[in-house]
Design a protein around this motif. Structure first.
Motif, mmCIF file in Angstrom:
data_model
loop_
_atom_site.group_PDB
_atom_site.id
_atom_site.type_symbol
_atom_site.label_atom_id
_atom_site.label_comp_id
_atom_site.label_asym_id
_atom_site.label_seq_id
_atom_site.Cartn_x
_atom_site.Cartn_y
_atom_site.Cartn_z
ATOM 1 N N LEU A 25 -1.667 2.329 10.943
ATOM 2 C CA LEU A 25 -1.834 3.200 9.783
ATOM 3 C C LEU A 25 -1.189 2.649 8.513
ATOM 4 N N LEU A 26 -0.290 1.685 8.650
ATOM 5 C CA LEU A 26 0.335 1.094 7.459
ATOM 6 C C LEU A 26 -0.715 0.364 6.630
ATOM 7 N N PRO A 27 -0.594 0.409 5.304
ATOM 8 C CA PRO A 27 -1.555 -0.320 4.473
ATOM 9 C C PRO A 27 -1.392 -1.824 4.639
ATOM 10 N N SER A 28 -2.494 -2.553 4.463
ATOM 11 C CA SER A 28 -2.433 -4.018 4.548
ATOM 12 C C SER A 28 -2.756 -4.659 3.204
ATOM 13 N N HIS A 146 -4.510 -7.728 9.036
ATOM 14 C CA HIS A 146 -4.065 -6.705 9.977
ATOM 15 C C HIS A 146 -2.968 -7.210 10.896
ATOM 16 N N THR A 147 -2.144 -8.098 10.399
ATOM 17 C CA THR A 147 -1.065 -8.618 11.234
ATOM 18 C C THR A 147 0.192 -7.783 11.036
ATOM 19 N N LEU A 148 1.047 -7.788 12.032
ATOM 20 C CA LEU A 148 2.309 -7.070 11.957
ATOM 21 C C LEU A 148 3.147 -7.589 10.799
ATOM 22 N N LEU A 149 3.263 -8.909 10.695
ATOM 23 C CA LEU A 149 4.063 -9.501 9.632
ATOM 24 C C LEU A 149 3.498 -9.133 8.261
#
Length: 194
Positions: A25-28, A146-149
């Motif tokens: 859900l975090l913006p990228s 869409h990566t965690l980092l």
């Protein structure tokens, strides 16, 4: 397996799932915009934007601030298709390309980093103001994928880019108004020029 261990494993699994949902859900992507009123008409400012070699006079990304940074200009340095590239240990690789030009109102360009994995789309808009002044608005938009980092470093990118846009607009105003430039800021350690 004891009831306590099953409960621990269940809680770990639920926590991992919740973390992945929050991450998803975090913006990228980011959008950073800065404005500066300049005591010069658009016709005096626009040539400083349209010719990539003129950026050396005002850009927030100066060769002197980044050890080993050298810009390489394409045959075309003005208008759509104009391009400059760079690569150094201090900054990583990058490319800036003018995508569209509407003299003396707007310049659109793209910047690519990390072999094109990160792309930003920028516009520099010039709005005439009374008294021969101009409001210059610099908008930078991009995505880290869409990566965690990428998702976790978004705030750092927005802060860093906002600082660069402010510095660039300040330098542009100084050059267009015939004032000396402020001293260069120390180079960041990340993949600048960003």
């Amino acid at each position: 397996m004891s009831r306590f261990l099953r409960l621990v494993w269940l809680l770990l699994g639920l926590s991992s799932f919740a973390f992945l949902v929050v991450l998803f859900l975090l913006p990228s992507g980011w959008t950073v915009e800065r404005r500066r009123d300049v005591a010069a008409p658009p016709e005096r400012i626009y040539p400083l934007l349209d010719d990539l070699r003129a950026w050396r006079r005002w850009s927030p990304w100066q060769e002197a601030a980044y050890p080993g940074l050298v810009f390489r200009y394409a045959a075309v340095t003005r208008g759509p298709g104009a391009e400059v590239t760079w690569n150094s240990e201090a900054t990583g690789d990058g490319r800036l390309r003018v995508e569209a030009s509407d003299p003396p109102r707007q310049l659109a360009f793209s910047m690519a980093f990390q072999k094109g994995r990160i792309v930003a789309r920028d516009t520099l808009r010039l709005q005439p103001l009374p008294g021969g002044h101009t409001r210059v608005t610099w908008t930078d938009r991009g995505t880290l994928g869409h990566t965690l980092l990428g998702r976790l470093s978004l705030r750092l990118i927005e802060t860093s880019m906002g600082r660069d846009l402010d510095r660039g607009l300040g330098n542009l105003a100084a050059v267009a108004e015939g004032r000396p430039l402020p001293p260069p800021a120390p180079a960041p350690s990340a993949n600048a020029p960003r």
